[in-house]
Design a protein around this motif. Sequence first.
Motif, PDB file in Angstrom:
ATOM      1  N   PHE A   9       0.975  -1.157  -0.030  1.00 28.70           N
ATOM      2  CA  PHE A   9      -0.007  -0.018   0.029  1.00 28.70           C
ATOM      3  C   PHE A   9       0.722   1.133  -0.022  1.00 28.70           C
ATOM      4  O   PHE A   9       0.333   2.341  -0.650  1.00 28.70           O
ATOM      5  CB  PHE A   9      -0.925   0.084   1.210  1.00 28.70           C
ATOM      6  CG  PHE A   9      -1.985  -1.036   1.082  1.00 28.70           C
ATOM      7  CD1 PHE A   9      -3.180  -0.397   0.441  1.00 28.70           C
ATOM      8  CD2 PHE A   9      -2.272  -2.257   1.306  1.00 28.70           C
ATOM      9  CE1 PHE A   9      -4.426  -1.264   0.299  1.00 28.70           C
ATOM     10  CE2 PHE A   9      -3.197  -3.124   1.262  1.00 28.70           C
ATOM     11  CZ  PHE A   9      -4.306  -2.460   0.601  1.00 28.70           C
ATOM     12  N   ALA A  10       2.093   1.415   0.587  1.00 32.75           N
ATOM     13  CA  ALA A  10       2.824   2.495   0.694  1.00 32.75           C
ATOM     14  C   ALA A  10       3.229   2.787  -0.522  1.00 32.75           C
ATOM     15  O   ALA A  10       3.597   3.752  -1.049  1.00 32.75           O
ATOM     16  CB  ALA A  10       4.056   2.214   1.771  1.00 32.75           C
ATOM     17  N   GLY A  11       3.933   1.554  -1.254  1.00 27.59           N
ATOM     18  CA  GLY A  11       4.542   1.868  -2.597  1.00 27.59           C
ATOM     19  C   GLY A  11       3.675   2.136  -3.487  1.00 27.59           C
ATOM     20  O   GLY A  11       3.678   2.981  -4.486  1.00 27.59           O
ATOM     21  N   ALA A  12       2.439   1.693  -3.662  1.00 29.66           N
ATOM     22  CA  ALA A  12       1.412   2.123  -4.581  1.00 29.66           C
ATOM     23  C   ALA A  12       0.913   3.378  -4.455  1.00 29.66           C
ATOM     24  O   ALA A  12       0.758   4.241  -5.380  1.00 29.66           O
ATOM     25  CB  ALA A  12       0.095   1.084  -4.389  1.00 29.66           C
ATOM     26  N   SER A  13       0.886   4.033  -3.210  1.00 27.75           N
ATOM     27  CA  SER A  13       0.401   5.196  -2.671  1.00 27.75           C
ATOM     28  C   SER A  13       1.488   6.419  -3.184  1.00 27.75           C
ATOM     29  O   SER A  13       1.272   7.163  -4.163  1.00 27.75           O
ATOM     30  CB  SER A  13       0.310   5.463  -1.377  1.00 27.75           C
ATOM     31  OG  SER A  13       0.024   6.761  -0.944  1.00 27.75           O
ATOM     32  N   VAL A  14       2.840   5.821  -3.048  1.00 24.43           N
ATOM     33  CA  VAL A  14       4.057   6.848  -3.398  1.00 24.43           C
ATOM     34  C   VAL A  14       4.213   7.028  -5.056  1.00 24.43           C
ATOM     35  O   VAL A  14       4.575   7.868  -5.536  1.00 24.43           O
ATOM     36  CB  VAL A  14       5.285   6.545  -2.638  1.00 24.43           C
ATOM     37  CG1 VAL A  14       5.875   5.427  -3.115  1.00 24.43           C
ATOM     38  CG2 VAL A  14       6.044   7.727  -2.488  1.00 24.43           C
ATOM     39  N   GLY A  15       3.613   5.687  -5.339  1.00 22.87           N
ATOM     40  CA  GLY A  15       3.961   5.499  -6.982  1.00 22.87           C
ATOM     41  C   GLY A  15       2.539   6.024  -7.617  1.00 22.87           C
ATOM     42  O   GLY A  15       2.674   6.008  -9.032  1.00 22.87           O
ATOM     43  N   LYS A  16       1.551   6.617  -7.018  1.00 24.98           N
ATOM     44  CA  LYS A  16       0.286   7.247  -7.436  1.00 24.98           C
ATOM     45  C   LYS A  16      -0.110   6.249  -8.338  1.00 24.98           C
ATOM     46  O   LYS A  16      -0.520   6.684  -9.526  1.00 24.98           O
ATOM     47  CB  LYS A  16       0.588   8.304  -8.114  1.00 24.98           C
ATOM     48  CG  LYS A  16       1.266   9.651  -7.329  1.00 24.98           C
ATOM     49  CD  LYS A  16       1.575  10.735  -7.959  1.00 24.98           C
ATOM     50  CE  LYS A  16       2.258  11.937  -6.984  1.00 24.98           C
ATOM     51  NZ  LYS A  16       2.580  13.171  -7.742  1.00 24.98           N
ATOM     52  N   VAL A  17      -0.360   4.759  -8.094  1.00 26.82           N
ATOM     53  CA  VAL A  17      -1.129   3.817  -8.816  1.00 26.82           C
ATOM     54  C   VAL A  17      -1.863   3.221  -7.713  1.00 26.82           C
ATOM     55  O   VAL A  17      -1.752   3.068  -6.558  1.00 26.82           O
ATOM     56  CB  VAL A  17      -0.281   2.843  -9.443  1.00 26.82           C
ATOM     57  CG1 VAL A  17       0.571   3.373 -10.462  1.00 26.82           C
ATOM     58  CG2 VAL A  17       0.732   2.072  -8.455  1.00 26.82           C
ATOM     59  N   SER A  18      -3.019   2.458  -8.463  1.00 24.45           N
ATOM     60  CA  SER A  18      -3.928   1.853  -7.593  1.00 24.45           C
ATOM     61  C   SER A  18      -3.364   0.258  -7.251  1.00 24.45           C
ATOM     62  O   SER A  18      -2.457  -0.287  -7.897  1.00 24.45           O
ATOM     63  CB  SER A  18      -5.308   1.571  -8.136  1.00 24.45           C
ATOM     64  OG  SER A  18      -5.115   0.687  -9.384  1.00 24.45           O
ATOM     65  N   ILE A  19      -3.951  -0.374  -6.363  1.00 25.58           N
ATOM     66  CA  ILE A  19      -3.613  -1.815  -5.968  1.00 25.58           C
ATOM     67  C   ILE A  19      -3.725  -2.676  -7.219  1.00 25.58           C
ATOM     68  O   ILE A  19      -2.991  -3.446  -7.594  1.00 25.58           O
ATOM     69  CB  ILE A  19      -4.171  -2.403  -4.848  1.00 25.58           C
ATOM     70  CG1 ILE A  19      -3.834  -1.374  -3.505  1.00 25.58           C
ATOM     71  CG2 ILE A  19      -3.746  -3.635  -4.642  1.00 25.58           C
ATOM     72  CD1 ILE A  19      -2.390  -1.413  -3.150  1.00 25.58           C
ATOM     73  N   GLU A  20      -4.935  -2.342  -7.784  1.00 23.64           N
ATOM     74  CA  GLU A  20      -5.341  -3.285  -9.061  1.00 23.64           C
ATOM     75  C   GLU A  20      -4.198  -2.955 -10.016  1.00 23.64           C
ATOM     76  O   GLU A  20      -3.778  -4.003 -10.891  1.00 23.64           O
ATOM     77  CB  GLU A  20      -6.787  -2.834  -9.623  1.00 23.64           C
ATOM     78  CG  GLU A  20      -7.689  -3.124  -8.583  1.00 23.64           C
ATOM     79  CD  GLU A  20      -7.727  -2.394  -7.348  1.00 23.64           C
ATOM     80  OE1 GLU A  20      -7.228  -1.171  -7.382  1.00 23.64           O
ATOM     81  OE2 GLU A  20      -8.615  -2.641  -6.576  1.00 23.64           O
ATOM     82  N   GLN A  21      -3.828  -1.923 -10.232  1.00 25.69           N
ATOM     83  CA  GLN A  21      -2.792  -1.382 -11.382  1.00 25.69           C
ATOM     84  C   GLN A  21      -1.455  -2.011 -11.050  1.00 25.69           C
ATOM     85  O   GLN A  21      -0.895  -2.507 -12.114  1.00 25.69           O
ATOM     86  CB  GLN A  21      -2.552   0.031 -11.600  1.00 25.69           C
ATOM     87  CG  GLN A  21      -3.756   0.760 -12.378  1.00 25.69           C
ATOM     88  CD  GLN A  21      -3.673   2.359 -12.264  1.00 25.69           C
ATOM     89  OE1 GLN A  21      -3.550   2.749 -11.269  1.00 25.69           O
ATOM     90  NE2 GLN A  21      -3.876   2.816 -13.418  1.00 25.69           N
ATOM     91  N   VAL A  22      -1.062  -2.211  -9.998  1.00 25.35           N
ATOM     92  CA  VAL A  22       0.342  -2.611  -9.728  1.00 25.35           C
ATOM     93  C   VAL A  22       0.525  -4.368  -9.584  1.00 25.35           C
ATOM     94  O   VAL A  22       1.688  -4.722  -9.529  1.00 25.35           O
ATOM     95  CB  VAL A  22       1.004  -1.901  -8.402  1.00 25.35           C
ATOM     96  CG1 VAL A  22       0.399  -2.393  -7.292  1.00 25.35           C
ATOM     97  CG2 VAL A  22       2.276  -1.910  -8.558  1.00 25.35           C
ATOM     98  N   VAL A  23      -0.676  -5.054  -8.901  1.00 25.50           N
ATOM     99  CA  VAL A  23      -0.632  -6.457  -8.715  1.00 25.50           C
ATOM    100  C   VAL A  23      -0.231  -7.100  -9.888  1.00 25.50           C
ATOM    101  O   VAL A  23       0.677  -7.991  -9.757  1.00 25.50           O
ATOM    102  CB  VAL A  23      -2.111  -6.637  -8.115  1.00 25.50           C
ATOM    103  CG1 VAL A  23      -2.084  -8.220  -8.230  1.00 25.50           C
ATOM    104  CG2 VAL A  23      -2.124  -6.167  -6.838  1.00 25.50           C
ATOM    105  N   LYS A  24      -0.788  -7.111 -11.000  1.00 20.97           N
ATOM    106  CA  LYS A  24      -0.480  -7.675 -12.041  1.00 20.97           C
ATOM    107  C   LYS A  24       0.898  -7.463 -12.692  1.00 20.97           C
ATOM    108  O   LYS A  24       1.803  -8.639 -12.959  1.00 20.97           O
ATOM    109  CB  LYS A  24      -1.104  -7.186 -13.557  1.00 20.97           C
ATOM    110  CG  LYS A  24      -0.925  -8.104 -14.664  1.00 20.97           C
ATOM    111  CD  LYS A  24      -1.920  -7.643 -15.851  1.00 20.97           C
ATOM    112  CE  LYS A  24      -1.791  -8.585 -17.155  1.00 20.97           C
ATOM    113  NZ  LYS A  24      -2.573  -8.238 -18.259  1.00 20.97           N
ATOM    114  N   PRO A  25       1.948  -6.380 -12.598  1.00 16.78           N
ATOM    115  CA  PRO A  25       2.988  -6.309 -12.986  1.00 16.78           C
ATOM    116  C   PRO A  25       4.004  -6.859 -11.834  1.00 16.78           C
ATOM    117  O   PRO A  25       5.206  -7.308 -12.063  1.00 16.78           O
ATOM    118  CB  PRO A  25       3.404  -4.797 -12.841  1.00 16.78           C
ATOM    119  CG  PRO A  25       2.110  -4.184 -13.433  1.00 16.78           C
ATOM    120  CD  PRO A  25       0.932  -5.053 -12.491  1.00 16.78           C
TER     121      PRO A  25
END
Length: 432
Positions: A385-401
């Motif tokens: 959650f911290a990485g997604a927040s600072v990366g300005k992406v949603s959890i759904e966007q980052v889980v696949k990569p």
Amino acid sequence: MVLEAAILLSIVFAVLLVLGIPISISIAISSFATALYMMPFEAAAFTSAQRMIVGLDSFSLLAVPFFILSGIIMNNGGIAIRLVNFAKVLSGRMPGSLAHTNVVGNMLFGTISGSSVAAAVAIGGVMNPLQEKEGYAKSYSAAVNIASAPTGLIIPPSGTLIIYSLVSGGTSITALFLAGYIPGILWGLSVMLVAYLFAKRYNYSIAPKVTWKIALKTFLEAFPSLLLIVIVIGGIVGGIFTATEGAAVAVIYSFILSFFFYKSIKVKAIPRILRESIEMTAIIMFLVAASAFMSWIMSFTGIPELISGFVAGISENPIIILLLMNVLLIVVGTFMDITPAVLIFTPIFLPIVTGFGMDPVHFGIMLVMNLCIGNITPPVGSALFAGASVGKVSIEQVVKPLLPYYAVIFIVLMLVTFIPQLSLFIPQLLDL
């Protein structure tokens, strides 16, 4: 009686978690409810207070607030940017060089701060805008940052390994620290391998060549920060001071570095830093106390023996048992923070693995690695959650990569699980 106590403890604990009760309070209430089932109210109340106090009566635990304070000072001390610049030099001119810089930066900063969330925020906050400027996809940058954030929990000095040492009955902290180097570095290298393959596929940029003059200047700027690791680990391994004293040294050194050398911390910031440290220490210490009570309840009722018998009933093959433990710990790590999981599952699983000859140091590294994977896995991975927040992406966007990173990290976990020397080589080399 044992089965009923185990069921009661599990059900009350699970219900409280579902209701959103903080995990430390859930542990305390479920343990007290089980104690009431086993004994009169007066005895349960007295025993709960006694076991919680005894659980905190450890000299080794003094290292925890010191490392927390040191990490917070480092987080506020302007150290991240200097380590990032040094990581750029180390990562060289490979495709996706900024992503490799992110990984190396997390390994360095996470080691110093002792927090995967701090690493994800501090290093990701610096690197994500740079990667976006160079045309890197936001999801790619966030995935690299998240996947490498927990490496600092394995590479020493690690507060999590100190907690494991305490609850495992005094496993050598020095041996645990040294055992974390190879697994932690393998984790980082595996993330860099996936980042390299994706960078080649999408033709991400290569960093410009750095002159020796700039490289030397960058190293000299980062050297005081890197020296902290050398001082703390070198002092502990060399017998100059204990892990607890090393943590106090880390506080003094990080304060002098940030306040007098880098001049990035002002006097007015000191009360805020101390308050943050006190709050975080209080949370962790209550968690340790509650978990000590739960561990005693489980021991008193014979729950570990019940679980050991259940596992032995499934298979007596150590390979099968370790695979089952890995799967269970990864699942647990997806919804439980690392510290309570270490406190709860160490007394359950450690007797099982030592029964078939597994070294407690080796098991500690395997345990922490499993829980670190949960730290970057849905639904409640804090570094995720911290990485997604600072990366300005949603959890759904980052889980696949993240899926390819999960795959290679799991391979590293299997190597560490079934090749003991990956953890034990350095400690045994130094006769620990």
